[in-house]
Design an enzyme around this catalytic site. Sequence first.
Site, mmCIF file in Angstrom:
data_model
loop_
_atom_site.group_PDB
_atom_site.id
_atom_site.type_symbol
_atom_site.label_atom_id
_atom_site.label_comp_id
_atom_site.label_asym_id
_atom_site.label_seq_id
_atom_site.Cartn_x
_atom_site.Cartn_y
_atom_site.Cartn_z
ATOM 1 N N GLU A 106 8.094 7.125 1.534
ATOM 2 C CA GLU A 106 9.126 6.473 2.505
ATOM 3 C C GLU A 106 9.879 5.464 1.599
ATOM 4 O O GLU A 106 11.098 5.130 2.088
ATOM 5 C CB GLU A 106 8.597 5.649 3.768
ATOM 6 C CG GLU A 106 9.461 5.602 4.902
ATOM 7 C CD GLU A 106 8.777 4.930 6.018
ATOM 8 O OE1 GLU A 106 8.249 3.867 6.076
ATOM 9 O OE2 GLU A 106 8.587 5.726 7.247
ATOM 10 N N HIS B 36 -14.115 19.795 -4.652
ATOM 11 C CA HIS B 36 -14.443 21.015 -3.892
ATOM 12 C C HIS B 36 -13.318 21.524 -2.923
ATOM 13 O O HIS B 36 -13.390 22.359 -1.924
ATOM 14 C CB HIS B 36 -15.613 20.784 -3.152
ATOM 15 C CG HIS B 36 -16.859 20.105 -3.967
ATOM 16 N ND1 HIS B 36 -17.591 20.907 -4.577
ATOM 17 C CD2 HIS B 36 -17.075 18.877 -4.282
ATOM 18 C CE1 HIS B 36 -18.472 20.234 -5.342
ATOM 19 N NE2 HIS B 36 -18.092 18.857 -5.301
ATOM 20 N N LYS C 272 14.272 11.166 15.097
ATOM 21 C CA LYS C 272 14.044 10.390 16.193
ATOM 22 C C LYS C 272 15.101 10.759 17.161
ATOM 23 O O LYS C 272 14.830 10.790 18.624
ATOM 24 C CB LYS C 272 14.126 9.032 16.183
ATOM 25 C CG LYS C 272 12.751 8.366 15.217
ATOM 26 C CD LYS C 272 12.978 7.073 14.927
ATOM 27 C CE LYS C 272 11.890 6.388 13.759
ATOM 28 N NZ LYS C 272 12.175 4.953 13.591
HETATM 29 O O1 F6P Z 1 9.842 5.502 11.568
HETATM 30 C C1 F6P Z 1 9.475 5.061 10.385
HETATM 31 C C2 F6P Z 1 8.942 3.649 10.678
HETATM 32 O O2 F6P Z 1 9.869 3.173 10.768
HETATM 33 C C3 F6P Z 1 8.209 3.073 9.561
HETATM 34 O O3 F6P Z 1 9.017 2.739 8.505
HETATM 35 C C4 F6P Z 1 7.393 2.148 10.145
HETATM 36 O O4 F6P Z 1 6.051 1.685 9.537
HETATM 37 C C5 F6P Z 1 6.956 3.121 11.546
HETATM 38 O O5 F6P Z 1 7.951 3.680 11.659
HETATM 39 C C6 F6P Z 1 6.289 1.992 12.694
HETATM 40 O O6 F6P Z 1 7.327 1.350 12.784
HETATM 41 P P1 F6P Z 1 7.123 0.085 14.047
HETATM 42 O O7 F6P Z 1 6.152 -0.893 13.172
HETATM 43 O O8 F6P Z 1 8.431 -0.472 14.088
HETATM 44 O O9 F6P Z 1 6.552 0.239 15.249
#
Ligand code: F6P
Length: 554
Positions: free
Chosen positions: A361, A392, A517
């Site tokens: 990421e 394994h 998203k």
């Molecule tokens: O969608 C990726 C992300 O933003 C990550 O970078 C982050 O760790 C995760 O989602 C969770 O985000 P949050 O802590 O804001 O729920």
Amino acid sequence: MDMTHNVPRAELSEWCYLQGKAKAMQQSHLRDLAHDLDRNNQLTFRAGSLLLDLSKQKMDISILKGLVKLAEAVDLPKAIQGLLSGETVNNTENRPALHSALRLPVTASLVLNGQDLVPAVHDSLAKMSDVVSRIHSRQWRGFSGRAITDVVNIGVGGSDLGPFMACQALTEFAPEAANRLQVHFVSSIDGTQLSDLLGSLRPETTLFILSSKSFTTIDTMSNAHTALQWMLKDGVDKESVLAHHFIGISTNTQKMTAWGIPESSQIVFWEWVGGRFSLWSAIGLPIALKVGMANFLSMLAGAHFMDEHFKTEPLATNLPVLLGLVGVWNATFLDIHAHSILPYDGRLKFFPSYLTQLEMESNGKSVDKSGQPVAYNTCPVLWGEVGSNAQHAFYQLLHQGTQAVSCDFIAPVRRYKAYPDSGEAHKSLQSQHQLTLANCLAQSRVLMLGDASTDSDENTPNFKRYRGNQPSTTLLLDELTPHTLGALVALYEHKVFVMSVLWDVNPFDQWGVELGKKIADKMTQALAGEAIDGFDASTQHLLKVIADITAGGQ
Ligand code: F6P
């Protein structure tokens, strides 16, 4: 002169020098390098309890020096000081990345925008400590007056992987008070983990920690909603449930309050802590609950030790710098696109999945800091597993597949020093540990050398041959403790930063996750039957299949 923003990386003379070296190295085998007895002295480095052995990498000392020169040419030392002092290293989100500030001792000071961050960091630690002690001492009571027996962390990504990994790694350090408490983790959006868990929990003795930097992540918010409905199922008073059974950890106080978490049950952290770097903040509360506050503080101290090493050690002997340089050498110059993390210790089972987020990421980027496409490979694909289990499962590919893969072998040297039962079981465990180390060393050796004895033996069929020539790093910890785990995690955090500087990418944003998203929102509407324009034929077809099957099942 700051060269970092002037000359594209691939045009630097230091870069071209390494390209030449890589071409030559592609023609040679690790066997050709292994004869040099001086190699171990030149390519083994130590910081505290961590030993970094690069002698199985496809490089010699001239290449390492070339990499250090490249690091100097892109002004890595200045970048490191900038990171640690709070410069705006996250240029697309206009903020610093100060996870290292979370492990500063109370006597330190770090001023950002005229404000010392250290007192706020230690206030937050004090708040965590208070929560931990109230739960461990059974003073924190549920709505019915009973003590909390189970804590469920609801979070995803950085709000899950780090705490989960550390809890699994350090279970045996839990003090007695923590042993009475079960700490669980729920992340998946489909609710499977939560529904599996709820069947074995009692609302009156369960506490949920809602961990989310943004407090908007749909995965976490949907699990949180289900958890609340489950708590309320027997007509329990909502206010009482929210007061006694939910803690919120976030940067977003407004959203926590709007969700219903009282201010006294909120622990805040700050925008300058990246999600995947947040286990040192209040996001680490499950760790402190699982292994005790003292052990959590010891993890912070281990990480701080690594920060100081990173800040002060010359590049040529600086562990995170070296690990990062080798990573760039393999991925970019030797064109190796896969990297496997192989801990030889069951306690580190989830370290690979934690690192997949940290590295991919952060550095899974193809645009440089000035917004231009990069002209070279950046982050490889990472995966991993407990090494002895992976032997394994997927080592076949490492030994005889068609892919070049680089590996990190990680192992603690001492184990079962003070196992409670000092009888035969103890002896047996000690010998199991020796067996683990033997396997670790055997595998990295075979990956390096293959089996040269069969090269000229006509009777050995090809399917029994081992070509070797797969580079690896060996990372030894004197032993796994909260302190060494802290140092190990910080080592990789800084490795990731070093690589990002060499590649000139921003490791602290993650724009690549946003579009999915948004589309998922539209898809949710489509699945609910709303007519949504603009979907492609493939997606429309799948939506129809799902609608048909759903209608048929009703
Ligand atoms: O969608 C990726 C992300 O933003 C990550 O970078 C982050 O760790 C995760 O989602 C969770 O985000 P949050 O802590 O804001 O729920």
